[in-house]
Design a protein around this motif. Sequence first.
Motif: not given
Length: 310
Positions: A57-66, A91-106
């Motif tokens: 998952d691109k977003d999760k990979r980026a979060q792990f790398d950060r 993952g909301r606008p204005g929120a601090s960086p952190g973990f976003e719970f996602r189901s994963g893309g295609a």
Amino acid sequence: MRDPYAALGVAKTASEKEIKSAFRKLAKRFHPDSNTQDPTAAARFNEANQAYEILGDKDKRAQFDRGEIDAEGKPKFQGFPGGGGSPFGGGRPGASPGFEFRSGGAEGADSVFSDFFEQAFGGRGGPRGGGAGFAGARQAAAKGEDIRATLKVRLEDIVSDDKVEAIFPSGKRLAIRLPDGVENGQTIRLRGQGQPGFSPAAPAGDALVTIDFVPHPRFEIDGRDLKLSLPVPIRTAVLGGKIPVDTLDGRVSLTLPPWSNSGKTLRLKGKGLTRADGSRGDVLVAVKIVLPKQHDEALADFLRSQESGD
């Protein structure tokens, strides 16, 4: 869990294609259905799945790398930055960086895992048919391994109320009661009698027992009936009388009518194999006339007299 890059055996600079390829190879190599004798396979299989949940998952990979999430995808504490946002973001606008719970893309683990099983297992929804895609595979991996044995069964065992014992390669023994109507080659599944689950909450595997009928010295199987060839002295065939017949339940007497020809078939009802409804088939007794072991001059004279009388 260890670093997901190390779990998949790829560098941190690996492309999406390289990560996907590495996951496919590991999933195929360590899948529990293909490694029933390797107790470590399921753990490696789970580890590859969890690693791909992050790196696939691109977003999760980026979060792990950060450093925002750990190797299990759980958020790391980021402090309480200004701005009133949640310390873990969302993952909301204005929120601090952190973990976003996602189901994963295609192209997430579900997609890759579904593709893998489509190719490797002929399109089944999951490795054991329990649930589709990635979620079903993880559930199956957590379940304990099935164990298998072949059970030699005598025809007498089929009609008896006694249990028979199956012995597995591990040395485990299970006493089982054969179901009514059991067939040669049938596999009986004993749920929860296999290896323990891979976690305290995971169910145990099953015991699979394949039935193998032992050839009988007297009977031939015909559906749920049994065929028997019975030698009969010529005197009894001519005059009729009682003849003993050994069945699966013990010896019974069969009444043979006078002048019974060789090949005549008599029926013993309810002495065959069990049916699925609990009833039983029959024993079909084929008469086979035999001559006396010693020369019988009286019999020869009788037959000669019959010829001269013609």
